[in-house]
Motif scaffolding. Structure first.
Motif, PDB file in Angstrom:
ATOM      1  N   CYS A 221      12.647  26.989   0.482  1.00 28.56           N
ATOM      2  CA  CYS A 221      12.621  27.347   1.898  1.00 28.56           C
ATOM      3  C   CYS A 221      13.501  26.357   2.661  1.00 28.56           C
ATOM      4  O   CYS A 221      13.511  25.163   2.368  1.00 28.56           O
TER       5      CYS A 221
ATOM      6  N   CYS B 103       5.664  29.380   6.164  1.00 26.21           N
ATOM      7  CA  CYS B 103       6.091  28.722   7.403  1.00 26.21           C
ATOM      8  C   CYS B 103       5.858  29.642   8.601  1.00 26.21           C
ATOM      9  O   CYS B 103       5.400  29.204   9.655  1.00 26.21           O
TER      10      CYS B 103
ATOM     11  N   CYS C  64      10.579  24.211   5.027  1.00 23.26           N
ATOM     12  CA  CYS C  64       9.734  23.326   4.224  1.00 23.26           C
ATOM     13  C   CYS C  64      10.400  23.144   2.859  1.00 23.26           C
ATOM     14  O   CYS C  64      11.600  23.371   2.739  1.00 23.26           O
TER      15      CYS C  64
ATOM     16  N   ARG D 204       5.786  21.369   8.468  1.00 22.78           N
ATOM     17  CA  ARG D 204       5.408  22.451   9.397  1.00 22.78           C
ATOM     18  C   ARG D 204       4.687  21.903  10.622  1.00 22.78           C
ATOM     19  O   ARG D 204       4.783  22.471  11.699  1.00 22.78           O
TER      20      ARG D 204
ATOM     21  N   CYS E 119      10.479  30.555   4.718  1.00 27.79           N
ATOM     22  CA  CYS E 119       9.454  31.261   3.936  1.00 27.79           C
ATOM     23  C   CYS E 119       8.351  31.865   4.811  1.00 27.79           C
ATOM     24  O   CYS E 119       8.166  31.466   5.962  1.00 27.79           O
TER      25      CYS E 119
HETATM   26 ZN   LIG Z   1       8.664  27.275   4.297  1.00 21.86          ZN
END
Ligand SMILES: [Zn+2]
Length: 392
Positions: free
Chosen positions: A17, A40, A20, A319, A37
């Protein structure tokens, strides 16, 4: 090259991702057109779109009819980890409920967790039931589930999910509170109101039993094990649960789940002590500290999918705006993928050697990841490993 960075292949071979560090081999992951992703997106939704005040009110309305009605107001499934400890603390200290604490003992609790649990029960003043299943059968279940699914935890997954439901039926207490919703780390469920997650049979079959039910297991293990022996691993029937009107909920659907904050709360309120976990940076002394086999479990995941717990933990911090992606990459490279010292411990429990372990694990690998055993490093033993029960 710095010794700590010798396994940079980890980050190079898998697509991750762009926000993240979760890789393409993570279960349920999908990437949008910008490479971000779906987990997220789930968390962004949780942090920006949910009216948590309204959810809290929903929670208070929800528990009101259960207060003081039966023997207990609710059942709290409990491992002594940070999530169930926080959940229990919140229900007792913040909501003033009288819970029955139910703990399935998978046979592998670490000493500090047991001490934490004793303190927690005393400080909160609650009734506590604990159940441990037949060790000889546990060993056979672990090997069978490892061979068939590349996961030795069938007994722990199914027992942990089923036992509190059985307790709810036994004590006629229809309300259960689990802690962390799975939307925190996978996309099986989301934080969306319409899809409010319940820990029911559907979830049991999807996320807990690895697609193997107790009847299947009896067939696999042969005549010496009967369905009667595997009763603790069976989810109660839908009919029984419906009759009692069981509601099995996640506290994290009603209050925002923030593991770092929760760790601070339980440290302060319950004197909950953190611990070191294999393959995890010391900055996370609260994560899965309760389970002796966490190191082998994460290592197995690494062999199969090329990532493990540090990826998951640093992704949560990214995040929540507490870590940069570069810092996360550094920690992932430094801590993940080492051979845990406790592998020797679990090999004795399983009754297999390391060559067989590797064979079974690589057979379950998720492409495109291919594990390189030759470049592995060995992790140091945990401080308490010598104290574990080494009778196989
Ligand atoms: Zn992610």
């Amino acid at each position: 090259m710095n010794e700590d960075f010798s396994n940079t292949f980890i980050l190079n071979t898998l697509r991750r991702c762009t926000k993240c560090v979760e890789p393409e081999t993570h279960e349920t992951i999908q990437f949008d057109e910008n490479g971000v992703c779906n987990i997220c997106h789930n968390i962004e939704y949780k942090n920006t779109k949910i009216d948590w005040d309204a959810r809290k009110k929903e929670l208070l309305d929800l528990v009101a009819p259960y207060r003081g009605k039966g023997l207990y107001d609710c059942v709290v499934p409990f491992s002594g980890g940070k999530d169930s400890t926080f959940t229990l603390w919140y229900l007792v200290a913040e909501l003033g409920l009288k819970p029955l604490v139910a703990s399935f003992d998978h046979g592998f609790y670490r000493p500090r967790t047991l001490e934490n649990n004793e303190r927690t029960m005393r400080k909160l003043g609650v009734d506590f039931v604990k159940f441990r299943t037949d060790w000889k059968i546990v060993r056979r279940l672990m090997l069978e589930s490892l061979k068939r699914k590349g996961d030795f935890d069938w007994h722990a997954h199914t027992g942990t999910c089923s036992y509190p439901m059985q307790v709810a039926l036994h004590y006629q207490t229809p309300l259960l509170f689990w802690g962390e919703p799975t939307a925190e780390y996978t996309a099986y469920y989301t934080y969306d109101t319409k899809l409010r997650e319940e820990a029911g049979e559907h979830r049991f079959n999807r996320a807990a039993n690895l697609g193997i039910n107790a009847e299947d297991m009896v067939g696999f293990l042969g005549k010496s094990v009967t369905l009667r022996d595997l009763e603790p691993y069976r989810f109660p029937s839908a009919e029984e649960l419906r009759k009692l009107k069981v509601k099995s909920l996640y506290l994290g659907s009603y209050i925002p789940w923030d593991v770092r904050k929760h760790y601070e709360v339980i440290s302060k309120e319950l004197d909950w002590q953190g611990d070191q976990v294999e393959g995890v940076p010391p900055d996370y002394p609260y994560e899965k500290i309760e389970y002796q086999l966490q190191g082998p479990r994460d290592y197995l995941k690494f062999i199969k999918r090329g990532y493990a717990r540090t990826t998951h933990l640093t992704s949560i911090d990214i995040r929540n705006g507490r870590m940069t992606r570069d810092e996360a990459k550094r920690l992932v490279e430094k801590y993940e993928g080492k051979r845990p010292a406790s592998l020797d411990y679990i090999l004795a429990v399983l009754g297999i050697d390391e060559a067989e372990w590797r064979k079974i694990a690589t057979a379950q690998a998720i492409p495109p990841y291919v594990h390189d055993f030759n470049n592995e490093k060995r992790d140091e033993p945990l401080w308490d490993m010598a104290q574990w029960n080494h009778t196989p």
